[in-house]
Design a protein around this motif. Structure first.
Motif, PDB file in Angstrom:
ATOM      1  N   ILE A 154       0.823  -1.202   0.000  1.00 13.58           N
ATOM      2  CA  ILE A 154       0.000   0.000   0.000  1.00 13.58           C
ATOM      3  C   ILE A 154       0.860   1.255   0.000  1.00 13.58           C
ATOM      4  CG2 ILE A 154      -1.716   1.311   1.307  1.00 13.58           C
ATOM      5  CD1 ILE A 154      -2.840  -1.340   2.299  1.00 13.58           C
ATOM      6  N   GLU A 155       1.926   1.246   0.795  1.00 14.94           N
ATOM      7  CA  GLU A 155       2.794   2.419   0.877  1.00 14.94           C
ATOM      8  C   GLU A 155       3.346   2.791  -0.502  1.00 14.94           C
ATOM      9  OE1 GLU A 155       3.538   4.370   3.432  1.00 14.94           O
ATOM     10  OE2 GLU A 155       2.641   3.250   5.086  1.00 14.94           O
ATOM     11  N   THR A 156       3.831   1.804  -1.241  1.00 13.60           N
ATOM     12  CA  THR A 156       4.393   2.059  -2.569  1.00 13.60           C
ATOM     13  C   THR A 156       3.321   2.538  -3.537  1.00 13.60           C
ATOM     14  OG1 THR A 156       6.142   0.419  -2.255  1.00 13.60           O
ATOM     15  CG2 THR A 156       5.600   1.018  -4.525  1.00 13.60           C
ATOM     16  N   ALA A 157       2.137   1.927  -3.460  1.00 13.20           N
ATOM     17  CA  ALA A 157       1.050   2.294  -4.366  1.00 13.20           C
ATOM     18  C   ALA A 157       0.673   3.762  -4.205  1.00 13.20           C
ATOM     19  CB  ALA A 157      -0.162   1.400  -4.112  1.00 13.20           C
ATOM     20  N   TYR A 158       0.539   4.227  -2.966  1.00 17.96           N
ATOM     21  CA  TYR A 158       0.218   5.633  -2.726  1.00 17.96           C
ATOM     22  C   TYR A 158       1.385   6.540  -3.085  1.00 17.96           C
ATOM     23  CZ  TYR A 158      -4.227   4.785  -0.342  1.00 17.96           C
ATOM     24  OH  TYR A 158      -5.527   4.452  -0.048  1.00 17.96           O
ATOM     25  N   HIS A 159       2.604   6.093  -2.787  1.00 10.42           N
ATOM     26  CA  HIS A 159       3.783   6.931  -3.023  1.00 10.42           C
ATOM     27  C   HIS A 159       3.990   7.194  -4.509  1.00 10.42           C
ATOM     28  CE1 HIS A 159       8.034   8.187  -3.072  1.00 10.42           C
ATOM     29  NE2 HIS A 159       7.788   8.624  -1.855  1.00 10.42           N
ATOM     30  N   GLU A 160       3.809   6.159  -5.338  1.00  7.13           N
ATOM     31  CA  GLU A 160       4.046   6.316  -6.771  1.00  7.13           C
ATOM     32  C   GLU A 160       3.149   7.384  -7.389  1.00  7.13           C
ATOM     33  OE1 GLU A 160       3.553   2.466  -8.478  1.00  7.13           O
ATOM     34  OE2 GLU A 160       5.628   1.864  -8.102  1.00  7.13           O
ATOM     35  N   VAL A 161       1.879   7.381  -7.016  1.00 13.27           N
ATOM     36  CA  VAL A 161       0.927   8.312  -7.626  1.00 13.27           C
ATOM     37  C   VAL A 161       0.885   9.653  -6.896  1.00 13.27           C
ATOM     38  CG1 VAL A 161      -1.484   8.686  -8.274  1.00 13.27           C
ATOM     39  CG2 VAL A 161      -0.474   6.410  -8.500  1.00 13.27           C
ATOM     40  N   ASN A 162       0.767   9.602  -5.580  1.00 13.17           N
ATOM     41  CA  ASN A 162       0.551  10.835  -4.820  1.00 13.17           C
ATOM     42  C   ASN A 162       1.826  11.635  -4.559  1.00 13.17           C
ATOM     43  OD1 ASN A 162      -2.081  10.043  -4.764  1.00 13.17           O
ATOM     44  ND2 ASN A 162      -2.145   9.530  -2.588  1.00 13.17           N
ATOM     45  N   VAL A 163       2.966  10.970  -4.582  1.00 16.36           N
ATOM     46  CA  VAL A 163       4.220  11.676  -4.306  1.00 16.36           C
ATOM     47  C   VAL A 163       5.056  11.828  -5.587  1.00 16.36           C
ATOM     48  CG1 VAL A 163       6.295  11.794  -2.886  1.00 16.36           C
ATOM     49  CG2 VAL A 163       4.218  10.740  -1.964  1.00 16.36           C
ATOM     50  N   GLU A 164       5.416  10.706  -6.196  1.00 20.99           N
ATOM     51  CA  GLU A 164       6.324  10.755  -7.347  1.00 20.99           C
ATOM     52  C   GLU A 164       5.740  11.589  -8.490  1.00 20.99           C
ATOM     53  OE1 GLU A 164       7.731   6.962  -8.624  1.00 20.99           O
ATOM     54  OE2 GLU A 164       8.294   6.324  -6.601  1.00 20.99           O
ATOM     55  N   TYR A 165       4.481  11.348  -8.836  1.00 25.43           N
ATOM     56  CA  TYR A 165       3.910  12.091  -9.956  1.00 25.43           C
ATOM     57  C   TYR A 165       3.686  13.559  -9.606  1.00 25.43           C
ATOM     58  CZ  TYR A 165       1.196  13.389 -13.993  1.00 25.43           C
ATOM     59  OH  TYR A 165       0.767  14.023 -15.124  1.00 25.43           O
ATOM     60  N   THR A 166       3.287  13.832  -8.363  1.00 27.76           N
ATOM     61  CA  THR A 166       3.115  15.224  -7.939  1.00 27.76           C
ATOM     62  C   THR A 166       4.424  15.986  -8.055  1.00 27.76           C
ATOM     63  OG1 THR A 166       1.312  14.648  -6.431  1.00 27.76           O
ATOM     64  CG2 THR A 166       2.460  16.717  -6.015  1.00 27.76           C
ATOM     65  N   CYS A 167       5.515  15.375  -7.597  1.00 31.21           N
ATOM     66  CA  CYS A 167       6.824  16.034  -7.675  1.00 31.21           C
ATOM     67  C   CYS A 167       7.259  16.220  -9.119  1.00 31.21           C
ATOM     68  CB  CYS A 167       7.863  15.209  -6.920  1.00 31.21           C
ATOM     69  SG  CYS A 167       7.552  15.096  -5.144  1.00 31.21           S
ATOM     70  N   LYS A 168       7.003  15.211  -9.938  1.00 28.97           N
ATOM     71  CA  LYS A 168       7.365  15.290 -11.354  1.00 28.97           C
ATOM     72  C   LYS A 168       6.598  16.422 -12.040  1.00 28.97           C
ATOM     73  CE  LYS A 168       7.900  12.052 -15.244  1.00 28.97           C
ATOM     74  NZ  LYS A 168       9.317  11.725 -15.098  1.00 28.97           N
ATOM     75  N   LEU A 169       5.316  16.527 -11.726  1.00 22.95           N
ATOM     76  CA  LEU A 169       4.484  17.577 -12.299  1.00 22.95           C
ATOM     77  C   LEU A 169       4.953  18.957 -11.848  1.00 22.95           C
ATOM     78  CD1 LEU A 169       1.879  18.178 -13.964  1.00 22.95           C
ATOM     79  CD2 LEU A 169       0.624  18.053 -11.791  1.00 22.95           C
ATOM     80  N   ALA A 170       5.285  19.083 -10.556  1.00 19.96           N
ATOM     81  CA  ALA A 170       5.737  20.369 -10.021  1.00 19.96           C
ATOM     82  C   ALA A 170       7.076  20.786 -10.617  1.00 19.96           C
ATOM     83  CB  ALA A 170       5.833  20.302  -8.499  1.00 19.96           C
ATOM     84  N   GLU A 171       7.975  19.830 -10.781  1.00 17.61           N
ATOM     85  CA  GLU A 171       9.270  20.146 -11.397  1.00 17.61           C
ATOM     86  C   GLU A 171       9.080  20.644 -12.826  1.00 17.61           C
ATOM     87  OE1 GLU A 171      11.274  16.470 -10.970  1.00 17.61           O
ATOM     88  OE2 GLU A 171      11.879  16.824  -8.880  1.00 17.61           O
ATOM     89  N   ALA A 172       8.181  19.996 -13.559  1.00 19.66           N
ATOM     90  CA  ALA A 172       7.908  20.434 -14.928  1.00 19.66           C
ATOM     91  C   ALA A 172       7.251  21.810 -14.944  1.00 19.66           C
ATOM     92  CB  ALA A 172       7.007  19.413 -15.628  1.00 19.66           C
TER      93      ALA A 172
END
Length: 316
Positions: free
Chosen positions: A88-106
């Motif tokens: 569960i931790e990885t599932a939430y992290h991939e979408v809610n953290v990794e993609y959010t950071c990627k979007l913000a960096e862009a």
């Protein structure tokens, strides 16, 4: 003003797009994922797919965000009571953290002025002795809450090293047209006249009106004082579980069947069914102080939660 919305097909996303369609000064741009939906007032659609580990390439994100003034990031992996993921931790992290950071960096690389992020009151915690305030030390208790907190930290880090401004919104449980999850399940039980064991509960919890939340998100896109701030979102007054059930029953035009069971018995039942934490959350208080949000942005929260809940179900 060009505003790009992620999560436009979601519960909050659909309502906010409808809200923006009434703003003549806004060009609404939808960041689409796998599902294609018709959004009233949508000026353009770009493919921003952050689901199923198919993260859009960074250079493409930067290109898609050119000429965008504000990104309103509503997409994410939603909180559910019964999660079937093995990690569960990885599932939430991939979408809610990794993609959010990627979007913000862009966004930062593309010259976007501001990113508004829909977080959750679960970052503060699951229950209160005193109402949550914006300066409280975060205390998330599940993977969803921890992922939202991690995303917030990443956003502020990017904002600190770039010209991108961020505004964080942490709403309490949101209700409104099209609500699903536990509130929808509760409506169905009330309509079927199923006895509910909440009659003796005197807890106090804040909910958050969808209409007021949309207004707050809008203020976060335009208000100069929203830059690099966190805002708690909730209705003006708390209600008890009994008041919640009665408000929904009133809107449905039925009499609620409330049974008075001692809290000790409910806790024992939760323990025996392996749902101790869930029962504790239902029985506990979750109060939210939105004074900072109202004072800073001039935001007016919903004043009468019970009336708003009744209208929500009676309009169906």
């Amino acid at each position: 003003m060009n505003i790009l919305i992620t999560g436009a097909s979601g519960f909050v996303g659909q309502a906010f797009c409808k809200f923006l369609s009434q703003k003549e000064e806004v060009k609404l741009i939808v960041g689409a994922s796998r599902s294609k939906i018709e959004i009233k007032g949508c000026h353009k659609t770009v493919n921003l797919d952050g689901n199923n580990n198919r993260l859009t390439a960074q250079d493409q994100l930067v290109k898609d965000l050119q000429n965008i003034d504000v990104v309103v990031h509503l997409a994410g992996r939603a909180h559910v009571m019964k999660d079937t993921e093995s990690d569960i931790e990885t599932a939430y992290h991939e979408v809610n953290v990794e993609y959010t950071c990627k979007l913000a960096e862009a966004a930062a690389q593309s010259g976007v002025k501001r990113l508004v992020f829909l977080s959750s009151i679960k970052v503060n915690g699951e229950s209160t002795i005193h109402p949550f305030v914006v300066d409280d030390m975060p205390s998330p208790e599940d993977a969803y809450g921890r992922s939202k907190l991690a995303a917030e930290k990443c956003l502020f880090k990017i904002a600190k090293s770039s010209t991108l401004e961020v505004a964080i919104v942490r709403p309490a449980l949101v209700y409104g047209e099209g609500v699903k999850g536990n509130l929808l399940s509760l409506q169905k039980l009330i309509k079927k006249r199923v006895p509910l064991p909440f009659g003796a509960m005197r807890n106090k919890r804040n909910l958050c009106s969808l209409d007021a939340l949309c207004d707050l998100i809008w203020l976060c896109t335009i208000h100069p004082d929203a830059a690099n701030q966190i805002f708690l979102a909730a209705d003006a007054k708390q209600i008890s579980s009994v008041e919640l059930v009665n408000a929904l029953a009133n809107g449905l035009g039925v009499q609620a069947r409330l049974v008075k069971l001692p809290q000790s018995l409910l806790k024992l039942m939760g323990f025996c069914l392996g749902k101790r934490d869930q029962v504790a959350r239902v029985l506990g208080n979750l109060e939210v102080d939105v004074e900072f949000t109202s004072r800073t942005l001039g935001w007016i929260p919903e004043q009468d939660t019970q009336a708003a809940l009744a209208r929500m179900v009676s309009s169906k």
